[in-house]
Structures are given as C-alpha cells and as structure tokens.
Design an enzyme around this catalytic site. Structure first.
Site, PDB file in Angstrom:
ATOM      1  N   ILE A  35      -3.390  -1.690   2.293  1.00 20.94           N
ATOM      2  CA  ILE A  35      -3.743  -1.469   3.694  1.00 20.94           C
ATOM      3  C   ILE A  35      -5.219  -1.793   3.870  1.00 20.94           C
ATOM      4  O   ILE A  35      -6.057  -1.270   3.129  1.00 20.94           O
ATOM      5  CB  ILE A  35      -3.528   0.011   4.089  1.00 20.94           C
ATOM      6  N   CYS A  36      -5.548  -2.637   4.828  1.00 20.39           N
ATOM      7  CA  CYS A  36      -6.955  -2.945   5.099  1.00 20.39           C
ATOM      8  C   CYS A  36      -7.672  -1.665   5.514  1.00 20.39           C
ATOM      9  O   CYS A  36      -7.338  -1.058   6.533  1.00 20.39           O
ATOM     10  CB  CYS A  36      -7.067  -3.996   6.197  1.00 20.39           C
ATOM     11  N   VAL A  37      -8.640  -1.252   4.725  1.00 23.95           N
ATOM     12  CA  VAL A  37      -9.307   0.024   4.968  1.00 23.95           C
ATOM     13  C   VAL A  37     -10.042   0.036   6.308  1.00 23.95           C
ATOM     14  O   VAL A  37      -9.996   1.029   7.038  1.00 23.95           O
ATOM     15  CB  VAL A  37     -10.246   0.404   3.796  1.00 23.95           C
TER      16      VAL A  37
END
EC number: 2.8.1.-
Length: 128
Positions: free
Chosen positions: A77-79
């Site tokens: 997941i793109c932080v």
C-alpha cells in the site's frame, strides 16, 4: 511469466479493484507467478479493515487478504496515499497520535520503491 499488478481504484464503487482481483486469480490458475500487488491512489481503500460490504456482496478486502495468505502475494500500500485517505497501521497510528489503526492484516504500508522494484523484477506490470 512473473507479474505485478497496480490497483488505483477503491474496493467498491468502480470495477478496477474487482477486475484486478479476478485477473490475479486467473494468473495463478494459469501457472504464472504474481509477485506483488501495489495499491495506489484510491486503491489504498482496498486495505481498510473497517470495510463492511453487504452480505450478498463479495468481500474484496478479505479476498485480497486470502490471496496473500494462500499464495504469498505481497500486498503493498502506498504509504503517502494511505495516510492522506486515513488508512494507517499501528506504527503510523501511534506516531500520529490516532486512537486506532485500520490496515487490514496481510497488507503492508510501503513507498514507491516497492513499485519500482516490481517494475524491474517482473516481466509484466498491469495497472487497473
């Protein structure tokens, strides 16, 4: 062939995530390797453990989780996108002083480096 998938649509409301999940299953059935799924932009909503679909709907969030558990597919997941949309793990919740976290187990907050690595190590990267 070795594949990576990028998902930019939410779990519900558009077809992107559902199509990506069906594609992921088809890859595995056909004997291909799916190394990772990277959730970006609205796609980070696929990792929200508080999602509660109707009883007659497929639970896509738990579907992704099962894909991880059964086949070892990394769910990144793109932080930055996740934090902007209120998706946090325990570490980020503590750092930000939030009461709780809501990242579904099996998903990992990561940077764009995970996507870059997948692009370099996979034969194909498919975006939904």
């Amino acid at each position: 062939m070795r594949f990576a998938i990028v998902v930019t649509g939410p779990a519900y409301g558009t077809q992107q995530a559902s199509s990506a999940f069906q594609f992921a299953q088809a890859l595995i059935v056909e004997g291909h390797e799916l190394s990772s799924v990277f959730f970006y932009r609205e796609g980070v909503y696929n990792a929200n453990q508080l999602t509660s679909p109707a009883s007659d709907e497929f639970d896509l969030v738990r579907g992704w989780q099962q894909l991880n558990a059964q086949h070892g597919v990394a769910l990144n997941i793109c932080v930055a996108a996740a934090l902007r949309r209120g998706i946090v793990d325990e570490t980020e919740a503590g750092r930000l002083g939030l009461a709780s976290s809501n990242l579904q187990p099996g998903f990992t907050l990561s940077g764009l480096g995970a996507l870059a690595e997948a692009s370099l190590t996979c034969d194909r990267v498919v975006q939904f």
